[in-house]
Write an enzyme that holds these catalytic residues in place. Structure first.
Site, PDB file in Angstrom:
ATOM      1  N   ILE A   1       0.964  -1.007   0.079  1.00 33.41           N
ATOM      2  CA  ILE A   1       0.601   0.290   0.188  1.00 33.41           C
ATOM      3  C   ILE A   1       0.641   1.239  -0.497  1.00 33.41           C
ATOM      4  O   ILE A   1       0.721   1.787  -0.706  1.00 33.41           O
ATOM      5  CB  ILE A   1      -0.623  -0.055   1.105  1.00 33.41           C
ATOM      6  CG1 ILE A   1      -2.206  -1.328   0.803  1.00 33.41           C
ATOM      7  CG2 ILE A   1      -1.588   1.552   1.441  1.00 33.41           C
ATOM      8  CD1 ILE A   1      -3.020  -1.163   2.254  1.00 33.41           C
ATOM      9  N   CYS A   2       1.556   1.029   0.374  1.00 35.67           N
ATOM     10  CA  CYS A   2       2.183   2.279   0.998  1.00 35.67           C
ATOM     11  C   CYS A   2       2.832   3.338  -0.082  1.00 35.67           C
ATOM     12  O   CYS A   2       2.891   4.472  -0.611  1.00 35.67           O
ATOM     13  CB  CYS A   2       3.767   2.240   1.588  1.00 35.67           C
ATOM     14  SG  CYS A   2       3.816   1.232   2.974  1.00 35.67           S
ATOM     15  N   PRO A   3       3.198   2.404  -1.699  1.00 39.01           N
ATOM     16  CA  PRO A   3       3.980   3.110  -2.815  1.00 39.01           C
ATOM     17  C   PRO A   3       2.549   4.279  -3.415  1.00 39.01           C
ATOM     18  O   PRO A   3       3.096   5.317  -3.889  1.00 39.01           O
ATOM     19  CB  PRO A   3       3.966   2.282  -4.390  1.00 39.01           C
ATOM     20  CG  PRO A   3       4.147   0.731  -3.125  1.00 39.01           C
ATOM     21  CD  PRO A   3       3.669   0.870  -1.692  1.00 39.01           C
TER      22      PRO A   3
END
Length: 219
Positions: free
Chosen positions: A99-101
């Site tokens: 999810i971080c990107p």
């Protein structure tokens, strides 16, 4: 309060129990053997540590960081960087995660919106500066983030995570956001379940409410 990187647990004699927090007999993905048990003990003790909260003064930290131009600042000073501006401090779980990107790209795409509000963005994870640089070199379509326009701090010593109370027992940080005003007071914080993606527009909505209240003289 710095996290020690030394440990004495003997993995040759490890047990097969599932209570990792107690004996450290296994370790999470991408973490070294022995690291979890040491991190866990210090995270637990950290809840007695005076970490930053809404309504209180923000806490400073100094750590290596990859700057917007791709260069490394080995002694990135958070307070010196934000200097008399508002700031959004963005903690995220890890480089190259699921999810971080999307989140980092979302904040980068909204960079002008934050700049118009006199807000500097700073992102933090426990990854090394080398990992940050590698992540920046990969296009978003391939799982990277490209050349984002704000610093990526390498909190390998876990000082920032401890200071803001978002360090997890597995040694990574929770996904969290802190809005800090130009007087270094924390005005807003949000901590997210690792399955939820932050919404940049929602963050801006809350910040606009806070800035509007400040402009009207409401404290």
């Amino acid at each position: 309060m710095a996290i020690s990187k030394t440990w004495s647990y003997n993995y040759a004699d490890r047990c097969e129990c599932s209570d990792d927090d107690r004996c450290g007999c296994s370790y999470p993905e991408n973490m070294a053997h022995g690291y979890t048990s040491q991190i866990t003990r210090q995270v637990r003790s950290a809840y007695e540590y005076n970490h930053a909260r809404v309504g209180e003064q923000a806490l400073n930290f100094v750590a290596p960081a990859v700057l917007a131009d791709g260069n490394i600042d080995e002694n990135f000073n958070f307070f010196n960087y934000i200097a008399d501006t508002n700031a959004l401090l963005i903690f995220y779980r890890a480089d190259f995660s699921a999810i971080c990107p999307e989140e980092i790209i979302g904040f980068n795409q909204a960079a002008d919106e934050f700049k118009n509000r006199n807000i500097k963005l700073v992102a933090v994870s426990v990854d090394s500066v080398q990992a940050h640089q590698a992540w920046r070199k990969i296009p978003y379509a391939q799982g990277g983030i490209g050349n984002v326009c704000f610093p990526l701090v390498s909190d390998t010593a876990r000082q920032a995570g401890l200071a803001y109370g978002v360090l997890r027992p597995d040694g990574m940080t929770q996904r969290a956001s802190f809005f800090i005003d130009r007087n270094l007071k924390i005005r807003y914080q949000a901590v997210y379940d690792r399955r939820l993606k932050r919404n940049t527009h929602e963050t801006l909505r809350v910040i606009d409410m806070l800035l509007g209240a400040e402009k009207s003289g409401y404290n």
